[in-house]
Structure formats: C-alpha cells, structure tokens
Design a protein around this motif. Structure first.
Motif, PDB file in Angstrom:
ATOM      1  N   ALA A  57       0.626  -1.127  -0.096  1.00 54.50           N
ATOM      2  CA  ALA A  57      -0.064  -0.058  -0.270  1.00 54.50           C
ATOM      3  C   ALA A  57       0.971   0.845   0.081  1.00 54.50           C
ATOM      4  O   ALA A  57       0.992   2.393  -0.423  1.00 54.50           O
ATOM      5  CB  ALA A  57      -0.903  -0.382   1.186  1.00 54.50           C
ATOM      6  N   LEU A  58       1.955   1.504   0.369  1.00 50.28           N
ATOM      7  CA  LEU A  58       2.480   2.660   0.339  1.00 50.28           C
ATOM      8  C   LEU A  58       3.593   2.901  -0.385  1.00 50.28           C
ATOM      9  O   LEU A  58       3.289   3.349  -0.658  1.00 50.28           O
ATOM     10  CB  LEU A  58       3.407   2.339   2.009  1.00 50.28           C
ATOM     11  N   TYR A  59       4.048   1.505  -0.910  1.00 51.15           N
ATOM     12  CA  TYR A  59       3.799   2.061  -2.664  1.00 51.15           C
ATOM     13  C   TYR A  59       3.143   1.869  -3.865  1.00 51.15           C
ATOM     14  O   TYR A  59       3.712   3.200  -3.695  1.00 51.15           O
ATOM     15  CB  TYR A  59       4.889  -0.075  -3.349  1.00 51.15           C
ATOM     16  N   GLY A  60       2.411   2.271  -3.473  1.00 51.34           N
ATOM     17  CA  GLY A  60       0.928   2.270  -4.346  1.00 51.34           C
ATOM     18  C   GLY A  60       1.075   4.023  -4.280  1.00 51.34           C
ATOM     19  O   GLY A  60       0.493   5.649  -4.656  1.00 51.34           O
ATOM     20  N   GLN A  96      12.258   2.733  -2.453  1.00 51.08           N
ATOM     21  CA  GLN A  96      12.781   2.547  -1.133  1.00 51.08           C
ATOM     22  C   GLN A  96      11.682   1.233  -0.407  1.00 51.08           C
ATOM     23  O   GLN A  96      12.624   0.299   0.146  1.00 51.08           O
ATOM     24  CB  GLN A  96      13.058   3.496  -0.220  1.00 51.08           C
ATOM     25  N   VAL A  97      10.907   1.620  -1.069  1.00 52.65           N
ATOM     26  CA  VAL A  97       9.596   0.590  -0.386  1.00 52.65           C
ATOM     27  C   VAL A  97       9.492  -0.492  -0.936  1.00 52.65           C
ATOM     28  O   VAL A  97       9.714  -2.271  -0.465  1.00 52.65           O
ATOM     29  CB  VAL A  97       8.134   1.517  -0.901  1.00 52.65           C
ATOM     30  N   TRP A 137      -2.907  -8.069  -0.347  1.00 51.90           N
ATOM     31  CA  TRP A 137      -2.527  -7.363  -1.398  1.00 51.90           C
ATOM     32  C   TRP A 137      -3.137  -6.246  -1.361  1.00 51.90           C
ATOM     33  O   TRP A 137      -4.543  -5.869  -1.044  1.00 51.90           O
ATOM     34  CB  TRP A 137      -3.097  -7.726  -2.934  1.00 51.90           C
ATOM     35  N   PHE A 138      -2.467  -5.151  -0.441  1.00 50.38           N
ATOM     36  CA  PHE A 138      -3.508  -3.805  -0.238  1.00 50.38           C
ATOM     37  C   PHE A 138      -3.360  -2.303  -1.031  1.00 50.38           C
ATOM     38  O   PHE A 138      -2.859  -1.522  -0.708  1.00 50.38           O
ATOM     39  CB  PHE A 138      -3.086  -3.534   1.298  1.00 50.38           C
ATOM     40  N   MET A 139      -3.272  -2.825  -2.262  1.00 48.97           N
ATOM     41  CA  MET A 139      -3.071  -2.126  -3.390  1.00 48.97           C
ATOM     42  C   MET A 139      -4.625  -2.745  -3.702  1.00 48.97           C
ATOM     43  O   MET A 139      -5.020  -3.196  -4.231  1.00 48.97           O
ATOM     44  CB  MET A 139      -2.132  -1.554  -4.279  1.00 48.97           C
ATOM     45  N   PRO A 140      -5.260  -1.105  -4.451  1.00 48.81           N
ATOM     46  CA  PRO A 140      -6.757  -1.181  -5.692  1.00 48.81           C
ATOM     47  C   PRO A 140      -6.260  -2.221  -6.895  1.00 48.81           C
ATOM     48  O   PRO A 140      -7.318  -2.463  -7.771  1.00 48.81           O
ATOM     49  CB  PRO A 140      -7.383   0.088  -5.568  1.00 48.81           C
TER      50      PRO A 140
END
Length: 224
Positions: free
Chosen positions: A1-4, A17-18, A78-81
């Motif tokens: 999620a932080l990457y997104g 970095q993520v 998976w914490f991205m849409p």
C-alpha cells in the motif's frame, strides 16, 4: 500500500525504497511474490525514463508470472486496488512500446484485459481502467485519435460506473487531451480555439496537482 501511495505521487525514490524493503521479505515462503516485486522495479524505472532496464525487468516479471509454482493470496495480502499480474502485463506493454515494439505492446494490453476480466471487483475493473488509459496513450502516440478516444471513454466510463474518482478524472483529462490534439490537427491556425483547449487541460491538471496525483501529469502538461 505504501508503494502505491508514493507511486501515484510520482515520488519514485521513496517507491523504490519500499520495493527494496519488500524484496528483502521475499524469503520464508514468499518467493512467489518475486514477479510482482520485479514489476514494481520495472515500473519505477519506466517512469524514471530508463526504458531499457524497465523493459528487461518487466519481461522478467511477466515470465515469472507464467512459471511460478504457487499463486499468491492477493485477497488476503494485497493492499492496493490494482491487480498485480494485470499491472505487470500493462507496464510491459508500455515498456515494449517505448522500444518500438507496437505489436508486442498490443499483445500485452490484451493479456492485461483478459486478466482483468478474470478478477473480481474492485481489482478487476479498477485495473481495467488503468489498462485502457495506457491503451489510449499509446494510440495517441501513434496518431490514432479515433481509437484513442474510445479507450479514454472506457476509462471515464469505468470510473463513473464504479465510483472510481481517480479514473473518472484521468478519463476526463485524456478525453480533453484528445479533443485538443484533434483541434490542433483540424484547426492549427485557430488560436482562440486552441487556447480554450489548453485552458481546459490546465484546469484539469490543476485538479490533479491539488489531489497530489502527479504520475500522469507530464503527458497532459506538455500537450497543454
């Protein structure tokens, strides 16, 4: 999620970095996520303009998707849409496109569409909008504004139908961009008409900036 979170803001250094942190966690039974992680690096390199490295990483990612032994539990982890495999195909499409492989790009866009059709809401339609946005961009670059307009309309339709505000805005901005380019072809000397299109695009770009959505801005601002 932080990457997104960082990618949509075009903060590529922090996104990388993520991705590095996530790569360090691929041990202990998580190796089947490596193609997704490789796609993250390839996407970062593409948006950074390093198209050769991006292409190689994205090819490796898609090859890894086809050969991995276990499928990740995206629903639980998976914490991205976005759907990971569909995104890998879509980014490989633009990776190939930038290296002149238009047919290969079309193949990957179709693979991404097929994957989106197999994935449940919200990941399936959300990612489908992203795929169509890339299709619209590649068609604009080829000068096929008619088909580009169809792809951009699909982006806007998905956004409106499902309440995906991001894609409704991106679709509208792509439609405004294509309208502007069509006017530039049809009325190259009509400064008033072209100025109106530029003003409309600048307003949409200002909205994207206000929302801190910077990843797609270069194409729109240069068109304006």
């Amino acid at each position: 999620a932080l990457y997104g979170h960082y990618m949509v803001r075009a903060d590529l250094d922090r996104a990388e970095q993520v991705a590095e942190m996530l790569r360090s966690g691929l041990a202990d039974g998580r190796e089947h996520y490596r193609p997704d992680n490789e796609a993250a690096f390839g996407t970062i390199r593409w948006y950074a303009g390093d198209f050769r490295v991006a292409h190689d990483q994205l090819e490796a990612s898609v090859a890894g998707l086809a050969t991995r032994q276990a499928s990740p539990d995206y629903a639980a982890t998976w914490f991205m849409p976005f759907d990971g495999p569909a995104e890998a195909h879509a980014h490989l499409a633009v990776g190939r496109f930038m290296r002149g492989d238009s047919r290969g790009a079309d193949d990957e866009l179709e693979a991404a569409r097929r994957r989106c059709g197999e994935v449940e809401f919200p990941l399936g339609p959300f990612t489908a909008a992203h795929v169509e946005s890339y299709a619209a961009w590649t068609l604009v670059e080829r000068g096929d504004l008619t088909r580009a307009a169809e792809a951009a309309a699909a982006v806007a339709d998905i956004g409106d139908r499902h309440g995906f505000d991001l894609w409704a805005l991106i679709g509208a901005t792509q439609q405004a961009t294509i309208n502007a380019l069509s006017a530039l072809d049809a009325q190259p000397g009509d400064i008033g008409a072209l100025g109106a299109h530029a003003h409309a695009l600048e307003g949409l770009c200002a909205t994207l900036k206000m929302l801190d959505v910077a990843l797609f801005l270069p194409f729109f601002t240069t068109t304006a």
